[in-house]
Design an enzyme around this catalytic site. Structure first.
Site, mmCIF file in Angstrom:
data_model
loop_
_atom_site.group_PDB
_atom_site.id
_atom_site.type_symbol
_atom_site.label_atom_id
_atom_site.label_comp_id
_atom_site.label_asym_id
_atom_site.label_seq_id
_atom_site.Cartn_x
_atom_site.Cartn_y
_atom_site.Cartn_z
ATOM 1 C CB SER A 129 -0.951 -0.032 1.202
ATOM 2 O OG SER A 129 -1.795 1.083 1.219
ATOM 3 C CE1 TYR A 143 -0.024 5.325 -5.427
ATOM 4 C CE2 TYR A 143 0.071 6.804 -3.536
ATOM 5 C CZ TYR A 143 0.570 5.730 -4.247
ATOM 6 O OH TYR A 143 1.668 5.046 -3.773
ATOM 7 C CE LYS A 189 -0.413 2.131 -3.827
ATOM 8 N NZ LYS A 189 0.203 0.799 -4.067
#
Length: 264
Positions: free
Chosen positions: A144, A158, A162
């Site tokens: 992650s 993003y 994650k």
């Protein structure tokens, strides 16, 4: 901190998605030096060949070209990898994409690529290998990011992808209960990789204010820390006090951080 007890500490065959550069490449080098067989999976055949040269192109190294967002292509790549080097007992999902942009200017195709690579790519790899690894024993490690813990200006897809890996790992640990499979997740900070070099010119001043100008970790140091904490049985791997604090107390701290930034 939760501990893993299902997975072996010394893998025989490591499959690394996103293994042609950065953290994935550094982990490949580490496990090859330890005597494991390693298969790299990435989209670019050219970059895979270059990575193989860097790693010495030995008999224990294999590479397969596939986009992790393409389930059928990834299935074929993993099948070929296990045919060549035997069953996988350590999966590392290091394939990731980041392309900073504020929402108004964002290319939705690039946003989709980030979600599909970072999240669906991990789901695909885990699904393909789940049955065999649950029966034989093994460990899956999802890469992650520290961006999972806090919203960053210009990083919406993003950060979302994650952060979603946290829920994925937590859910799959429940499904793995009673099997021989362990699930880990790690949250690297900025790491000196080709991806970071491409990302930095696109990073907004607002994101810079929050993230600061801390020197990035080297990919080798990140790989070493991941391996060290896996050997200690960690199911969650953090890097430094700041990221540990955000992981543990981020829900309390984030409102104050955002208010401070807004005031500035």
């Amino acid at each position: 901190m939760r501990l893993l007890r299902a997975a072996p500490l010394t893998p025989s065959h490591v499959i690394i998605t996103g293994g042609s550069s950065g953290i994935g490449l550094a982990l490949a080098r580490l496990y090859l030096e330890r005597g494991a067989s390693v298969t790299l999976i990435a989209r670019s055949a050219k970059r895979l060949q270059e990575a193989a040269v860097l790693l010495g192109n030995g008999p224990k190294l294999g590479h397969q070209s596939a986009d992790v967002a393409d389930f059928q292509a990834l299935t074929a790549a993993i099948a070929a990898a296990e045919s060549q080097h035997g069953p996988c007992d350590l999966l590392i999902t290091s394939a990731g994409v980041v392309r900073p942009s504020p929402l108004q200017a964002m290319d939705v195709t690039e946003a989709r690529t980030q979600i599909e690579t970072n999240l669906l790519g991990t789901i695909h790899a885990a699904k393909i290998l789940w049955s065999g690894m649950a029966d034989r024993g093994g460990r899956m490690v999802f890469v992650s990011s520290g961006a999972a813990f806090i919203g960053l200006h210009g990083y919406a897809p993003y950060c979302a992808s994650k952060a979603a890996l946290v829920g994925l790992a937590d859910s799959l640990r429940q499904e793995a209960a009673g099997t021989r499979l362990g699930i880990s997740i790690c949250f690297p900070p900025d790491t000196d990789t080709p991806q970071l070099a491409a990302e930095l010119p696109l990073r907004s001043p607002e994101a810079e204010k929050l993230m600061g100008r801390v020197a990035p970790w080297s990919a080798d140091d990140v790989a070493t820390e991941i391996d060290r904490q896996l050997a200690r049985g960690r199911s969650e791997i953090h890097f430094g006090l700041t990221l540990w604090f955000l992981a543990r107390f981020g829900s309390l701290a984030r409102p104050f951080i955002y208010r401070f930034l807004a005031a500035r």
